[in-house]
Design a protein around this motif. Structure first.
Motif, PDB file in Angstrom:
ATOM      1  N   MET A   1       0.834  -1.185   0.000  1.00  0.00           N
ATOM      2  CA  MET A   1       0.000   0.000   0.000  1.00  0.00           C
ATOM      3  C   MET A   1       0.877   1.246   0.000  1.00  0.00           C
ATOM      4  O   MET A   1       1.887   1.318   0.693  1.00  0.00           O
ATOM      5  N   ARG A   2       0.494   2.206  -0.767  1.00  0.00           N
ATOM      6  CA  ARG A   2       1.261   3.435  -0.897  1.00  0.00           C
ATOM      7  C   ARG A   2       0.861   4.450   0.167  1.00  0.00           C
ATOM      8  O   ARG A   2      -0.315   4.568   0.507  1.00  0.00           O
ATOM      9  N   SER A   3       1.858   5.164   0.692  1.00  0.00           N
ATOM     10  CA  SER A   3       1.590   6.203   1.698  1.00  0.00           C
ATOM     11  C   SER A   3       0.834   7.362   1.060  1.00  0.00           C
ATOM     12  O   SER A   3       1.052   7.689  -0.103  1.00  0.00           O
ATOM     13  N   PRO A   4      -0.039   8.015   1.837  1.00  0.00           N
ATOM     14  CA  PRO A   4      -0.712   9.207   1.302  1.00  0.00           C
ATOM     15  C   PRO A   4       0.280  10.353   1.128  1.00  0.00           C
ATOM     16  O   PRO A   4       1.329  10.386   1.762  1.00  0.00           O
ATOM     17  N   VAL A   5      -0.053  11.267   0.259  1.00  0.00           N
ATOM     18  CA  VAL A   5       0.770  12.447   0.003  1.00  0.00           C
ATOM     19  C   VAL A   5      -0.017  13.670   0.450  1.00  0.00           C
ATOM     20  O   VAL A   5      -1.201  13.800   0.137  1.00  0.00           O
ATOM     21  N   TYR A   6       0.641  14.558   1.209  1.00  0.00           N
ATOM     22  CA  TYR A   6      -0.017  15.764   1.691  1.00  0.00           C
ATOM     23  C   TYR A   6       0.786  16.998   1.279  1.00  0.00           C
ATOM     24  O   TYR A   6       1.998  16.929   1.088  1.00  0.00           O
ATOM     25  N   ASP A   7       0.097  18.136   1.163  1.00  0.00           N
ATOM     26  CA  ASP A   7       0.774  19.415   0.954  1.00  0.00           C
ATOM     27  C   ASP A   7       1.233  19.923   2.316  1.00  0.00           C
ATOM     28  O   ASP A   7       0.497  19.846   3.293  1.00  0.00           O
ATOM     29  N   LEU A   8       2.445  20.462   2.368  1.00  0.00           N
ATOM     30  CA  LEU A   8       3.029  20.934   3.622  1.00  0.00           C
ATOM     31  C   LEU A   8       3.261  22.445   3.543  1.00  0.00           C
ATOM     32  O   LEU A   8       3.846  22.942   2.580  1.00  0.00           O
ATOM     33  N   TYR A   9       2.778  23.149   4.566  1.00  0.00           N
ATOM     34  CA  TYR A   9       2.905  24.606   4.647  1.00  0.00           C
ATOM     35  C   TYR A   9       3.568  24.991   5.960  1.00  0.00           C
ATOM     36  O   TYR A   9       3.367  24.333   6.981  1.00  0.00           O
ATOM     37  N   GLN A  10       4.343  26.098   5.928  1.00  0.00           N
ATOM     38  CA  GLN A  10       4.921  26.669   7.144  1.00  0.00           C
ATOM     39  C   GLN A  10       4.354  28.068   7.319  1.00  0.00           C
ATOM     40  O   GLN A  10       4.260  28.837   6.350  1.00  0.00           O
ATOM     41  N   MET A  11       3.989  28.399   8.566  1.00  0.00           N
ATOM     42  CA  MET A  11       3.423  29.719   8.834  1.00  0.00           C
ATOM     43  C   MET A  11       4.518  30.783   8.732  1.00  0.00           C
ATOM     44  O   MET A  11       5.655  30.564   9.160  1.00  0.00           O
ATOM     45  N   LYS A  12       4.165  31.925   8.162  1.00  0.00           N
ATOM     46  CA  LYS A  12       5.111  33.035   8.039  1.00  0.00           C
ATOM     47  C   LYS A  12       5.504  33.511   9.436  1.00  0.00           C
ATOM     48  O   LYS A  12       4.694  33.504  10.361  1.00  0.00           O
ATOM     49  N   GLN A  13       6.753  33.938   9.584  1.00  0.00           N
ATOM     50  CA  GLN A  13       7.292  34.328  10.886  1.00  0.00           C
ATOM     51  C   GLN A  13       6.488  35.446  11.539  1.00  0.00           C
ATOM     52  O   GLN A  13       6.279  35.430  12.744  1.00  0.00           O
ATOM     53  N   ASP A  14       6.028  36.411  10.759  1.00  0.00           N
ATOM     54  CA  ASP A  14       5.286  37.533  11.344  1.00  0.00           C
ATOM     55  C   ASP A  14       3.850  37.165  11.738  1.00  0.00           C
ATOM     56  O   ASP A  14       3.164  37.947  12.387  1.00  0.00           O
ATOM     57  N   ARG A  15       3.392  35.984  11.392  1.00  0.00           N
ATOM     58  CA  ARG A  15       2.034  35.546  11.716  1.00  0.00           C
ATOM     59  C   ARG A  15       1.995  34.486  12.819  1.00  0.00           C
ATOM     60  O   ARG A  15       0.925  34.018  13.196  1.00  0.00           O
ATOM     61  N   LEU A  16       3.161  34.092  13.336  1.00  0.00           N
ATOM     62  CA  LEU A  16       3.214  33.031  14.344  1.00  0.00           C
ATOM     63  C   LEU A  16       2.508  33.432  15.631  1.00  0.00           C
ATOM     64  O   LEU A  16       2.596  34.577  16.065  1.00  0.00           O
ATOM     65  N   PRO A  17       1.823  32.479  16.264  1.00  0.00           N
ATOM     66  CA  PRO A  17       1.223  32.753  17.576  1.00  0.00           C
ATOM     67  C   PRO A  17       2.315  33.015  18.610  1.00  0.00           C
ATOM     68  O   PRO A  17       3.447  32.544  18.458  1.00  0.00           O
ATOM     69  N   LYS A  18       1.972  33.750  19.660  1.00  0.00           N
ATOM     70  CA  LYS A  18       2.945  34.052  20.710  1.00  0.00           C
ATOM     71  C   LYS A  18       3.456  32.750  21.332  1.00  0.00           C
ATOM     72  O   LYS A  18       2.676  31.852  21.649  1.00  0.00           O
ATOM     73  N   GLY A  19       4.762  32.644  21.481  1.00  0.00           N
ATOM     74  CA  GLY A  19       5.374  31.473  22.088  1.00  0.00           C
ATOM     75  C   GLY A  19       5.711  30.359  21.116  1.00  0.00           C
ATOM     76  O   GLY A  19       6.237  29.334  21.505  1.00  0.00           O
ATOM     77  N   ARG A  21       7.856  28.901  17.883  1.00  0.00           N
ATOM     78  CA  ARG A  21       9.048  29.107  17.058  1.00  0.00           C
ATOM     79  C   ARG A  21       8.709  28.872  15.598  1.00  0.00           C
ATOM     80  O   ARG A  21       9.220  29.548  14.705  1.00  0.00           O
ATOM     81  N   SER A  22       7.827  27.893  15.334  1.00  0.00           N
ATOM     82  CA  SER A  22       7.348  27.630  13.986  1.00  0.00           C
ATOM     83  C   SER A  22       6.009  26.904  14.072  1.00  0.00           C
ATOM     84  O   SER A  22       5.658  26.357  15.112  1.00  0.00           O
ATOM     85  N   ALA A  23       5.272  26.936  12.979  1.00  0.00           N
ATOM     86  CA  ALA A  23       3.993  26.239  12.903  1.00  0.00           C
ATOM     87  C   ALA A  23       3.888  25.599  11.525  1.00  0.00           C
ATOM     88  O   ALA A  23       4.285  26.196  10.517  1.00  0.00           O
ATOM     89  N   TRP A  24       3.374  24.378  11.499  1.00  0.00           N
ATOM     90  CA  TRP A  24       3.298  23.583  10.276  1.00  0.00           C
ATOM     91  C   TRP A  24       1.869  23.119  10.058  1.00  0.00           C
ATOM     92  O   TRP A  24       1.166  22.753  10.991  1.00  0.00           O
ATOM     93  N   LEU A  25       1.450  23.117   8.802  1.00  0.00           N
ATOM     94  CA  LEU A  25       0.110  22.678   8.440  1.00  0.00           C
ATOM     95  C   LEU A  25       0.196  21.723   7.259  1.00  0.00           C
ATOM     96  O   LEU A  25       0.881  21.997   6.282  1.00  0.00           O
ATOM     97  N   ARG A  26      -0.489  20.600   7.397  1.00  0.00           N
ATOM     98  CA  ARG A  26      -0.595  19.651   6.294  1.00  0.00           C
ATOM     99  C   ARG A  26      -2.040  19.646   5.828  1.00  0.00           C
ATOM    100  O   ARG A  26      -2.961  19.618   6.647  1.00  0.00           O
ATOM    101  N   THR A  27      -2.225  19.669   4.497  1.00  0.00           N
ATOM    102  CA  THR A  27      -3.565  19.607   3.916  1.00  0.00           C
ATOM    103  C   THR A  27      -3.567  18.530   2.838  1.00  0.00           C
ATOM    104  O   THR A  27      -2.515  18.046   2.423  1.00  0.00           O
TER     105      THR A  27
END
Length: 90
Positions: A1-19, A21-27
């Motif tokens: 069985m083949r693994s699923p493929v997702y799109d990977l995004y990183q949040m822009k530095q000026d939009r990060l929540p307080k505290g 260092r980085s934020a990642w989103l998979r869709t």
């Protein structure tokens, strides 16, 4: 069985929540995040972890924050004024 493929995004530095260092989103492929201006497309994730796959199946997205306090010793050494060199006490 083949693994699923997702799109990977990183949040822009000026939009990060307080505290965060980085934020990642998979869709699902070709489904950009709702606030696309806050994210930078990094690429395709072809071998996601089983936890990522489970969260994607449950929610349709996978969001992760890396807190500021969670960093390697190398990061702390580079940030210190002495460059990580300790001097013996006099």
């Amino acid at each position: 069985m083949r693994s699923p493929v997702y799109d990977l995004y990183q949040m822009k530095q000026d939009r990060l929540p307080k505290g965060a260092r980085s934020a990642w989103l998979r869709t699902r492929p070709n489904e950009p995040p709702p606030a696309a201006d806050d994210w930078i497309f990094v690429g395709k994730e072809r071998h996601p972890s089983r936890w990522t796959v489970a969260e994607m199946n449950e929610r349709g997205t996978c969001y992760r924050e890396i807190p500021i306090w969670l960093s390697s010793r190398r990061d702390h050494a580079a940030a210190s004024p002495e460059g990580g060199i300790r001097k013996p006490a006099a």
